[in-house]
Design a protein around this motif. Structure first.
Motif, PDB file in Angstrom:
ATOM      1  N   ALA A   2      18.057   0.718   5.455  1.00 51.56           N
ATOM      2  CA  ALA A   2      16.383   0.773   5.144  1.00 51.56           C
ATOM      3  C   ALA A   2      15.986  -0.924   5.106  1.00 51.56           C
ATOM      4  CB  ALA A   2      16.152   1.358   3.957  1.00 51.56           C
ATOM      5  N   PHE A   3      15.010  -1.060   5.406  1.00 52.86           N
ATOM      6  CA  PHE A   3      14.028  -2.239   5.017  1.00 52.86           C
ATOM      7  C   PHE A   3      14.660  -2.492   4.059  1.00 52.86           C
ATOM      8  CE2 PHE A   3       9.882  -4.957   3.167  1.00 52.86           C
ATOM      9  CZ  PHE A   3      10.219  -5.746   4.222  1.00 52.86           C
ATOM     10  N   SER A   4      14.246  -2.602   2.679  1.00 52.72           N
ATOM     11  CA  SER A   4      14.093  -2.280   1.400  1.00 52.72           C
ATOM     12  C   SER A   4      15.304  -2.801   1.224  1.00 52.72           C
ATOM     13  CB  SER A   4      13.768  -1.499   0.172  1.00 52.72           C
ATOM     14  OG  SER A   4      14.460   0.032   0.558  1.00 52.72           O
ATOM     15  N   GLU A   5      16.605  -2.275   1.984  1.00 53.16           N
ATOM     16  CA  GLU A   5      17.858  -2.553   0.981  1.00 53.16           C
ATOM     17  C   GLU A   5      18.677  -3.923   2.272  1.00 53.16           C
ATOM     18  OE1 GLU A   5      20.151   0.777   2.015  1.00 53.16           O
ATOM     19  OE2 GLU A   5      19.432   1.845   0.708  1.00 53.16           O
ATOM     20  N   MET A   6      17.698  -4.067   3.169  1.00 46.08           N
ATOM     21  CA  MET A   6      18.416  -5.740   3.775  1.00 46.08           C
ATOM     22  C   MET A   6      17.583  -6.858   3.637  1.00 46.08           C
ATOM     23  SD  MET A   6      17.569  -5.591   8.075  1.00 46.08           S
ATOM     24  CE  MET A   6      17.850  -3.938   8.654  1.00 46.08           C
ATOM     25  N   ASN A  37      11.949  -2.504  -3.710  1.00 48.19           N
ATOM     26  CA  ASN A  37      11.913  -0.704  -4.135  1.00 48.19           C
ATOM     27  C   ASN A  37      10.934  -0.261  -3.020  1.00 48.19           C
ATOM     28  OD1 ASN A  37      13.376  -1.301  -6.835  1.00 48.19           O
ATOM     29  ND2 ASN A  37      11.572  -2.436  -7.351  1.00 48.19           N
ATOM     30  N   ASN A  38      10.906  -0.301  -1.831  1.00 48.01           N
ATOM     31  CA  ASN A  38      10.633   0.769  -0.853  1.00 48.01           C
ATOM     32  C   ASN A  38       9.573   1.644  -1.505  1.00 48.01           C
ATOM     33  OD1 ASN A  38      10.907   2.036   1.076  1.00 48.01           O
ATOM     34  ND2 ASN A  38      11.715   3.573   0.678  1.00 48.01           N
ATOM     35  N   LEU A  39       8.198  -0.257  -2.064  1.00 46.55           N
ATOM     36  CA  LEU A  39       7.196   1.170  -2.773  1.00 46.55           C
ATOM     37  C   LEU A  39       6.594   0.839  -1.389  1.00 46.55           C
ATOM     38  CD1 LEU A  39       7.723   0.324  -6.422  1.00 46.55           C
ATOM     39  CD2 LEU A  39       7.638   2.439  -4.749  1.00 46.55           C
ATOM     40  N   GLY A  40       6.198  -0.799  -0.697  1.00 51.01           N
ATOM     41  CA  GLY A  40       5.270  -1.412   0.499  1.00 51.01           C
ATOM     42  C   GLY A  40       6.001  -1.718   1.472  1.00 51.01           C
ATOM     43  N   TYR A  41       5.086  -2.149   2.526  1.00 48.68           N
ATOM     44  CA  TYR A  41       5.925  -3.135   3.520  1.00 48.68           C
ATOM     45  C   TYR A  41       4.932  -4.086   3.900  1.00 48.68           C
ATOM     46  CZ  TYR A  41       7.485   1.491   3.859  1.00 48.68           C
ATOM     47  OH  TYR A  41       8.592   2.975   3.335  1.00 48.68           O
ATOM     48  N   PRO A  42       5.019  -5.374   4.684  1.00 49.01           N
ATOM     49  CA  PRO A  42       4.712  -6.210   4.419  1.00 49.01           C
ATOM     50  C   PRO A  42       3.598  -5.783   6.157  1.00 49.01           C
ATOM     51  CG  PRO A  42       7.273  -6.639   5.365  1.00 49.01           C
ATOM     52  CD  PRO A  42       6.950  -5.513   4.688  1.00 49.01           C
ATOM     53  N   ASN A  43       2.533  -6.839   6.383  1.00 44.16           N
ATOM     54  CA  ASN A  43       2.572  -6.608   7.570  1.00 44.16           C
ATOM     55  C   ASN A  43       2.611  -7.428   8.197  1.00 44.16           C
ATOM     56  OD1 ASN A  43       0.625  -9.618   7.165  1.00 44.16           O
ATOM     57  ND2 ASN A  43      -0.312  -8.838   5.895  1.00 44.16           N
ATOM     58  N   LEU A  44       2.133  -7.122   9.614  1.00 44.75           N
ATOM     59  CA  LEU A  44       3.331  -7.519  11.094  1.00 44.75           C
ATOM     60  C   LEU A  44       3.140  -9.234  10.432  1.00 44.75           C
ATOM     61  CD1 LEU A  44       4.120  -7.311  13.585  1.00 44.75           C
ATOM     62  CD2 LEU A  44       2.400  -7.226  15.107  1.00 44.75           C
ATOM     63  N   THR A  46       3.026 -10.967   8.302  1.00 43.42           N
ATOM     64  CA  THR A  46       4.057 -11.006   7.025  1.00 43.42           C
ATOM     65  C   THR A  46       5.722 -11.362   7.894  1.00 43.42           C
ATOM     66  OG1 THR A  46       2.811 -11.193   5.839  1.00 43.42           O
ATOM     67  CG2 THR A  46       4.401 -10.800   4.741  1.00 43.42           C
ATOM     68  N   LEU A  47       6.177  -9.862   8.895  1.00 41.07           N
ATOM     69  CA  LEU A  47       6.868  -9.650   8.501  1.00 41.07           C
ATOM     70  C   LEU A  47       7.842 -10.155   9.705  1.00 41.07           C
ATOM     71  CD1 LEU A  47       9.184  -7.301   8.574  1.00 41.07           C
ATOM     72  CD2 LEU A  47       8.338  -6.308  10.743  1.00 41.07           C
ATOM     73  N   VAL A  48       6.588 -11.441  10.428  1.00 45.01           N
ATOM     74  CA  VAL A  48       7.117 -12.334  11.631  1.00 45.01           C
ATOM     75  C   VAL A  48       7.953 -13.201  10.806  1.00 45.01           C
ATOM     76  CG1 VAL A  48       6.332 -13.668  13.294  1.00 45.01           C
ATOM     77  CG2 VAL A  48       6.099 -11.585  13.300  1.00 45.01           C
ATOM     78  N   ASP A  49       7.499 -14.060   9.524  1.00 44.86           N
ATOM     79  CA  ASP A  49       7.488 -15.035   8.372  1.00 44.86           C
ATOM     80  C   ASP A  49       8.875 -14.497   7.957  1.00 44.86           C
ATOM     81  OD1 ASP A  49       4.819 -15.946   9.362  1.00 44.86           O
ATOM     82  OD2 ASP A  49       4.633 -15.553   7.796  1.00 44.86           O
ATOM     83  N   LEU A  50       9.397 -13.410   7.628  1.00 45.33           N
ATOM     84  CA  LEU A  50       9.846 -13.212   7.032  1.00 45.33           C
ATOM     85  C   LEU A  50      11.588 -12.953   7.799  1.00 45.33           C
ATOM     86  CD1 LEU A  50       9.634 -10.144   4.957  1.00 45.33           C
ATOM     87  CD2 LEU A  50      10.416 -12.491   4.496  1.00 45.33           C
ATOM     88  N   MET A  69       7.923   1.764   7.353  1.00 45.73           N
ATOM     89  CA  MET A  69       7.679   0.768   7.584  1.00 45.73           C
ATOM     90  C   MET A  69       6.778   0.199   8.697  1.00 45.73           C
ATOM     91  SD  MET A  69       9.010  -2.465   6.997  1.00 45.73           S
ATOM     92  CE  MET A  69      10.140  -3.070   8.719  1.00 45.73           C
ATOM     93  N   VAL A  70       7.194   1.365  10.509  1.00 41.98           N
ATOM     94  CA  VAL A  70       6.968   0.768  11.240  1.00 41.98           C
ATOM     95  C   VAL A  70       5.104   1.769  11.534  1.00 41.98           C
ATOM     96  CG1 VAL A  70       6.928   1.775  13.996  1.00 41.98           C
ATOM     97  CG2 VAL A  70       9.013   0.917  12.546  1.00 41.98           C
TER      98      VAL A  70
END
Length: 245
Positions: A2-6, A37-44, A46-50, A69-70
């Motif tokens: 999952a994204f949170s774990e990754m 903690n899988n309580l939210g997701y970044p926007n697109l 911020t995801l590119v920056d990550l 998240m998608v």
């Protein structure tokens, strides 16, 4: 994975604290904690920056159990497009509104009768004015045809012109120089009650000086004075371009 774990795994692998990661992508530490903690997701964005910072491809970040998240990112993209559309509509509306006010202000400053006539912020006012001793006239050449329609000849005839007179709107000196047609009048009846909306004159009524209210007689005057552009402005108001006066 999952994204949170990754995200948590890669952050710890790089020896970064939540605060370190937050500082790099300009968010708060609490935001990083929510993501892990899988309580939210970044926007697109911020995801590119990550992706760049953690050296992870977007494909890896979006795979696995990141369906929510998608969907959230897809919703963010849709919302951005919607907000841009709203902003465009609001911007166009404000632009049209500003242009409208500029046109109305131009009409007041230049005494444009056509604009003032349809200015919804102007009210009809009633003022008094003194007229010239005689109706202003201008000679113009015209062709006159006899009753039989055969003989024609050119003659100069006098055409009545508009009067340019100061119309006093109240006993305190407010008023403006207006142009309007009066028709023929006698020396004893060379005063007029003028109904006007800004510079647009909707009606006039010829009156005698005695018919003018006592408080207005002094402002109206007893002798006609021609307009002098160097001596005074055409509208005796502090802000003649203001579309509301």
């Amino acid at each position: 994975m999952a994204f949170s774990e990754m995200l948590k795994s890669k952050r710890e692998e790089l020896g970064m604290t939540q605060q370190d990661l937050a500082d790099h992508i300009y968010v708060t530490r609490q935001t990083i904690s929510r993501w892990e903690n899988n309580l939210g997701y970044p926007n697109l964005d911020t995801l590119v920056d990550l992706s760049s910072l953690l050296n992870l491809s977007l494909d890896n970040l979006l795979k696995g159990e990141a369906t929510d998240m998608v969907q959230q990112i897809s919703k963010d993209v849709t919302d951005k497009k919607r907000y841009k559309h709203y902003l465009l509509v609001i911007g166009m509306f404000l632009g049209i509104l500003l242009l409208w006010f500029l046109i109305l202000g131009y009409g007041r400053a230049t005494q444009n009768e056509s604009i003032d006539r349809f200015n919804p912020f102007l009210r009809v006012q009633y003022g008094y004015t003194v007229l010239p001793d005689q109706v202003p006239e201008k000679k113009e050449k015209t062709t006159i045809v006899d009753s039989d329609g055969k003989n024609k000849h050119v003659a100069a005839i006098k055409i009545p012109q508009r009067v340019d007179a100061f119309v006093a709107d109240d006993p305190f000196g407010s008023g403006s120089w207006l142009k309007f047609y009066t028709g023929q009048y006698s020396p004893k009846q060379r005063w007029a009650l003028v109904a006007h909306k800004g510079s647009y004159v909707s009606a006039i009524r010829l009156v005698t000086r005695k018919q003018i209210p006592q408080l207005m007689r002094e402002q109206t005057g007893s002798h006609y004075v021609t307009y002098d552009a160097h001596a005074e402005r055409r509208v005796t108001k502090r802000f003649p371009w203001w579309p509301f006066n």
